[in-house]
Scaffold this motif. Structure first.
Motif, PDB file in Angstrom:
ATOM      1  N   TRP A   1       0.820  -1.099   0.012  1.00 37.84           N
ATOM      2  CA  TRP A   1      -0.067   0.021   0.167  1.00 37.84           C
ATOM      3  C   TRP A   1       0.852   1.118  -0.126  1.00 37.84           C
TER       4      TRP A   1
ATOM      5  N   LEU B   1       1.010   3.322  -3.005  1.00 37.95           N
ATOM      6  CA  LEU B   1      -0.354   4.137  -3.647  1.00 37.95           C
ATOM      7  C   LEU B   1       0.085   5.677  -3.897  1.00 37.95           C
ATOM      8  N   ASP B   2       0.981   6.274  -3.114  1.00 38.63           N
ATOM      9  CA  ASP B   2       0.876   7.812  -3.373  1.00 38.63           C
ATOM     10  C   ASP B   2       1.751   7.983  -4.541  1.00 38.63           C
TER      11      ASP B   2
ATOM     12  N   LYS C   1      -1.211   8.271  -9.950  1.00 40.06           N
ATOM     13  CA  LYS C   1      -2.219   9.289 -10.195  1.00 40.06           C
ATOM     14  C   LYS C   1      -2.593   9.382 -11.438  1.00 40.06           C
TER      15      LYS C   1
ATOM     16  N   GLU D   1      -8.934   3.039   5.774  1.00 33.29           N
ATOM     17  CA  GLU D   1      -8.643   4.636   5.367  1.00 33.29           C
ATOM     18  C   GLU D   1      -7.906   4.665   3.960  1.00 33.29           C
ATOM     19  N   ILE D   2      -7.125   3.634   3.890  1.00 32.18           N
ATOM     20  CA  ILE D   2      -6.258   3.623   2.533  1.00 32.18           C
ATOM     21  C   ILE D   2      -6.995   3.133   1.478  1.00 32.18           C
TER      22      ILE D   2
ATOM     23  N   ARG E   1     -10.319   3.368   1.037  1.00 34.31           N
ATOM     24  CA  ARG E   1     -11.132   4.766   1.020  1.00 34.31           C
ATOM     25  C   ARG E   1     -10.127   5.889  -0.009  1.00 34.31           C
ATOM     26  N   ARG E   2      -8.870   5.958   0.269  1.00 35.29           N
ATOM     27  CA  ARG E   2      -8.198   6.666  -0.789  1.00 35.29           C
ATOM     28  C   ARG E   2      -8.052   6.206  -1.994  1.00 35.29           C
ATOM     29  N   ALA E   3      -7.795   4.829  -1.931  1.00 37.10           N
ATOM     30  CA  ALA E   3      -7.898   4.134  -3.306  1.00 37.10           C
ATOM     31  C   ALA E   3      -9.138   4.259  -4.036  1.00 37.10           C
TER      32      ALA E   3
ATOM     33  N   GLN F   1     -11.004   7.036  -3.951  1.00 40.47           N
ATOM     34  CA  GLN F   1     -11.214   8.245  -4.351  1.00 40.47           C
ATOM     35  C   GLN F   1     -10.349   8.216  -5.525  1.00 40.47           C
ATOM     36  N   LEU F   2      -9.216   7.784  -6.099  1.00 45.60           N
ATOM     37  CA  LEU F   2      -8.467   7.655  -6.948  1.00 45.60           C
ATOM     38  C   LEU F   2      -9.056   7.025  -8.264  1.00 45.60           C
TER      39      LEU F   2
ATOM     40  N   ASN G   1     -20.357   4.868  -3.247  1.00 46.55           N
ATOM     41  CA  ASN G   1     -19.404   5.188  -4.594  1.00 46.55           C
ATOM     42  C   ASN G   1     -20.267   5.017  -5.683  1.00 46.55           C
TER      43      ASN G   1
END
Length: 362
Positions: free
Chosen positions: A124, A127-128, A131, A189-190, A192-194, A196-197, A255
């Motif tokens: 994970w 992930l950053d 983009k 939490e991660i 949910r970040r994924a 969003q991407l 979603n």
């Protein structure tokens, strides 16, 4: 004289009026049907292609395939609207745009060359680095293919919307299904970040589609529903088929409703092992129809229809069925209303049209 803008659909005014009654007005006893008749173009594809991994196809070959299949149907006066599906972009595009290794697969039975990616990241923390990049070669390939096919189809047949890979479907592309399920518990939490991407990527892909592909009579062509008014997207809830409805409520509904609201709504397909979710998905805001898929080892969707109708009210449905089963049920007056039937293995065009004459009197 038909005013419909597609020359391969001489009955388009009538077909879209009937589809509007089904999907917008939700006339409960409306029965629509799309007849699948023998196709020389499909037979040729089966003869010249093998099942399994393949390369990205020649665009000219794909145009000739779709043109051949759809031109053969000009004399079929059913509730179908001819459109080509960008199967090459149906899964792999979304992962490819963020660095995934896109692989293509040929299915001679359907005529599709589809795509997918193995998991894109191994942990994970990566992930950053992912983009949305509209200059990415895969996004540029998508635009080039879209423009090529739209130009070739213009005035003859439409282009179907193609599947979203958002929500947990997108997370599957990042880390695989097993790690996704674990992370929903251990690292929500991660995840949910994924998501969003994935939302950003999917919206960009679909907005690009509608920017470059004109609506047909104010509606979207669709491999699921044939045609439906507005800019309508297509999605699945596949990751929830092996979960309880509560999991869909926590991880899926928001979603779906969010992305449907960016357009004019959406349609869903539901596999047989996900039918326990039907009440939940039927209440998703913006949902226009549910396609019930058939899967080995489960009751046929055609036979499930009466139960589905009892459970979800007037939500329009789509099912596939064999010609013989459809005809027998029609003869005894047992067809469920509020359904688009995809009738397989109709012997010939004359039989299809005679059957449609009966259906229009219902």
């Amino acid at each position: 004289m038909s005013t419909f803008p597609l020359s391969y659909c001489t009955h388009g005014d009538e077909a879209t009026a009937r589809l509007r009654e089904l999907f917008v007005e939700r006339i409960g006893d409306r029965i629509c049907a799309a007849m699948e008749v023998p196709s020389a173009a499909m037979d040729e594809f089966k003869r010249t292609h093998v099942d399994g991994y393949c390369e990205f196809p020649d665009l000219g070959d794909r145009v000739r395939f779709w043109d051949g299949c759809l031109a053969e149907r000009i004399k079929v006066h059913d509730d179908s609207v001819p459109s080509a599906y960008l199967s090459e972009m149906d899964q792999g595009l979304y992962g490819g745009m963020i660095g995934g290794d896109v692989r293509f697969l040929c299915d001679p039975v359907s005529g599709w060359i589809s795509s997918m990616v193995p998991p894109i990241i191994s942990r994970w923390e990566e992930l950053d680095r992912l983009k949305l990049d509209t200059e990415h070669p895969w996004f540029q390939r998508y635009i080039a293919y879209l423009d090529f096919l739209e130009k070739a189809a213009r005035g003859r047949f439409g282009l179907s919307h193609f599947i979203l890979i958002s929500g947990l479907n997108f997370v599957f592309e990042l880390v695989g299904a097993t790690e996704t399920y674990y992370s929903m518990v251990d690292r929500p939490e991660i995840v949910r970040r994924a998501i969003q991407l994935g939302f950003d990527v999917n919206v960009k892909v679909q907005e690009t589609f509608f920017e470059r592909v004109p609506l047909v009579n104010g509606g979207t062509c669709s491999n699921m529903v044939q045609w439906i008014p507005g800019r309508i997207v297509s999605e699945s809830v596949d990751p929830f088929h092996m979960t309880k409805p509560q999991c869909f409520e926590e991880w899926g509904r928001e979603n779906l409703e969010r992305i449907f609201s960016r357009f004019d709504g959406g349609v869903l397909h539901l596999h047989a092992n996900g039918r326990h979710l039907i009440e939940s998905v039927a209440t998703v805001r913006g949902l226009k129809a549910v396609c019930l898929s058939d899967d080995r080892g489960f009751q046929a969707a055609f036979d499930f229809l009466p139960e589905a109708r009892r459970r979800i009210g007037d939500m329009p449905l789509i099912v596939w069925t064999e010609y013989a089963d459809f005809l027998a049920t029609l003869d005894r007056g047992g067809l469920t209303g509020g359904v688009l039937y995809r009738v397989k293995n109709v012997p010939d065009i004359d039989t299809a049209n005679r059957l449609m004459d009966r259906i229009r009197t219902l």
